[in-house]
Write an enzyme that holds these catalytic residues in place. Structure first.
Site, PDB file in Angstrom:
ATOM      1  N   LEU A 163       0.791  -1.193  -0.140  1.00 37.07           N
ATOM      2  CA  LEU A 163       0.020   0.105  -0.089  1.00 37.07           C
ATOM      3  C   LEU A 163       0.815   1.264   0.086  1.00 37.07           C
ATOM      4  O   LEU A 163       1.570   1.428   0.824  1.00 37.07           O
ATOM      5  CB  LEU A 163      -0.868   0.200   1.450  1.00 37.07           C
ATOM      6  CG  LEU A 163      -1.754  -1.188   1.484  1.00 37.07           C
ATOM      7  CD1 LEU A 163      -2.590  -0.922   2.619  1.00 37.07           C
ATOM      8  CD2 LEU A 163      -2.685  -1.632   0.247  1.00 37.07           C
ATOM      9  N   ASP A 190       4.458   1.581   1.764  1.00 43.12           N
ATOM     10  CA  ASP A 190       5.751   2.540   0.850  1.00 43.12           C
ATOM     11  C   ASP A 190       5.365   3.698   1.128  1.00 43.12           C
ATOM     12  O   ASP A 190       4.367   4.367   0.681  1.00 43.12           O
ATOM     13  CB  ASP A 190       5.685   2.037  -0.493  1.00 43.12           C
ATOM     14  CG  ASP A 190       6.775   2.665  -1.366  1.00 43.12           C
ATOM     15  OD1 ASP A 190       7.541   3.539  -0.586  1.00 43.12           O
ATOM     16  OD2 ASP A 190       6.977   2.409  -2.579  1.00 43.12           O
ATOM     17  N   ASN A 192       7.506   6.475   0.150  1.00 42.14           N
ATOM     18  CA  ASN A 192       8.274   7.341  -0.928  1.00 42.14           C
ATOM     19  C   ASN A 192       8.762   8.419  -0.355  1.00 42.14           C
ATOM     20  O   ASN A 192       8.351   9.632  -0.774  1.00 42.14           O
ATOM     21  CB  ASN A 192       7.375   7.594  -2.147  1.00 42.14           C
ATOM     22  CG  ASN A 192       7.125   6.258  -2.886  1.00 42.14           C
ATOM     23  OD1 ASN A 192       5.870   6.030  -2.923  1.00 42.14           O
ATOM     24  ND2 ASN A 192       8.067   5.700  -3.662  1.00 42.14           N
ATOM     25  N   ASP A 240      14.732   2.246  -0.315  1.00 39.51           N
ATOM     26  CA  ASP A 240      14.462   2.138  -1.588  1.00 39.51           C
ATOM     27  C   ASP A 240      15.399   3.540  -2.406  1.00 39.51           C
ATOM     28  O   ASP A 240      16.480   3.112  -2.797  1.00 39.51           O
ATOM     29  CB  ASP A 240      12.921   2.436  -1.942  1.00 39.51           C
ATOM     30  CG  ASP A 240      12.813   2.518  -3.495  1.00 39.51           C
ATOM     31  OD1 ASP A 240      13.577   2.733  -4.253  1.00 39.51           O
ATOM     32  OD2 ASP A 240      11.360   2.735  -3.821  1.00 39.51           O
ATOM     33  N   GLY A 292       9.704  -1.801  -8.687  1.00 33.76           N
ATOM     34  CA  GLY A 292       9.260  -1.471  -9.934  1.00 33.76           C
ATOM     35  C   GLY A 292       8.953  -0.019 -10.309  1.00 33.76           C
ATOM     36  O   GLY A 292       8.772   0.738  -9.360  1.00 33.76           O
TER      37      GLY A 292
END
Length: 369
Positions: A163, A190, A192, A240, A292
């Site tokens: 999510l 996630d 970000n 990430d 991805g």
């Protein structure tokens, strides 16, 4: 191997549904494909930069410019032969631009492996012929709509759900998904980079939900903040955007900032560096998975090969083609019991379909040697 030239191909592909994250909403994927041509083969690479410099400082037009003016001439102007491991050193004088460099290296690597008849998965050291698939679910305008979307993906067979979260859309949707689908669902979130160190207590509110991980909660340059957050949360912290190289991965692990690592080849400069990131993590007992970037079938094929490496012990974001596109530019990747097959053909193992590729092409440019 000597390059004859490189084609830059701009494509424009509508997404099957808008995809919203903390840094914006994408409805149309504008991507840059590269075709590297040699005397005996040709290879494909995909630049994963987005249209605007929101996720990273790179963006499609900027990547096309640096490839056209600097990176491609640095390779096509060589008088000696060239192999894929020589690409990164040949481009090292140009600072930054890992996504553009990764696309060029991948195209060269694909051409080289096709000439040798070797699949990318074998070259990287893959140990599986199929990989489990997770799905990334964007931020939505209501919890009921989110629950319907998750239910649909689980019905399709996805084995893990991620999510996207941001301040104001985090604990409530996670609680709702966990209550609706139970504790057995492999669930992660996630951010970000959407949070700050001051949000540590709030993020600890995610701990009761048994998440696999929380991905990149803080800005990419805040390794110390991630290390501090990791000490305060029961939920493993996954990095990430912070992981830009094998060295960055080693530093993050040493600081205690990364209990899990998401590898994105475009972010680290290519699949050869991605393999080095994988190897560093395996050496330190840190699990990895393949992320991805809304790839077409060209980039997806290479990601599936990476996801088959032994250290990739968590399902990645290697979703089926129809998760993002109604019509892909390669033969579609289709889920089979929650898995995707690893391509077995030479190189990345797939080719763009000429008619499908032409239908989405905006422009092409040939850069001769």
């Amino acid at each position: 191997m000597k390059l004859t030239g490189v084609e830059l191909r701009r494509v424009r592909m509508p997404l099957a549904a808008p995809f919203r994250t903390s840094f914006g909403t994408t409805q149309v994927r504008e991507a840059l494909l590269l075709r590297a041509v040699t005397a005996d083969a040709e290879g494909w690479g995909e630049c994963v930069a987005l249209s605007d410099p929101l996720y990273s400082s790179e963006y499609v037009d900027g990547c096309a410019d640096v490839l056209r003016r600097f990176l491609v001439p640095a390779l096509t102007g060589r008088r000696d032969g060239l192999d894929a491991p020589a690409v990164a050193p040949a481009l090292s004088a140009f600072r930054g631009h890992p996504m553009a460099k990764a696309a060029l290296e991948t195209a060269v690597l694909d051409a080289e492996l096709r000439e040798r008849g070797v699949p990318l998965a074998r070259e990287l050291g893959a140990v599986r012929d199929r990989v489990p698939c997770g799905v990334s679910v964007g931020i939505m305008d209501s919890v009921p709509r989110l629950l319907d979307a998750v239910a649909g993906y689980l019905d399709e067979g996805y084995v893990r759900v991620k999510l996207k979260i941001e301040p104001g859309w985090d604990i409530a949707p996670v609680r709702a998904v966990r209550e609706r689908f139970g504790d057995d669902l492999l669930l992660q979130v996630d951010a970000n980079t959407a949070y700050t160190r001051a949000d540590a207590r709030h993020l600890a509110g995610l701990d009761p939900f048994g998440l696999l991980l929380i991905e990149q909660p803080l800005p990419e340059d805040d390794l110390l903040g991630h290390a501090e957050l990791a000490r305060r949360l029961r939920t493993p912290v996954c990095l990430d955007e912070s992981i830009t190289s094998a060295r960055a991965a080693a530093d993050a692990i040493a600081l205690g900032a990364a209990g899990v690592v998401n590898i994105k080849p475009g972010r680290v400069g290519g699949y050869l560096e991605a393999r080095r990131v994988h190897d560093v993590c395996v050496a330190h007992g840190v699990p990895v998975w393949c992320g991805g970037m809304l790839e077409t079938g060209v980039g997806r094929a290479a990601n599936v090969a990476l996801a088959a490496l032994p250290g990739c012990t968590l399902p990645g974001d290697t979703s089926a083609s129809d998760r993002y596109y109604r019509d892909d530019i390669t033969a579609p990747f289709t889920l089979d019991a929650g898995h995707l097959p690893v391509p077995t053909g030479p190189g990345i193992g797939v080719d763009p379909l000429p008619d499908a590729l032409e239908a989405v092409t905006v422009r092409t440019e040939w850069l001769p040697a």
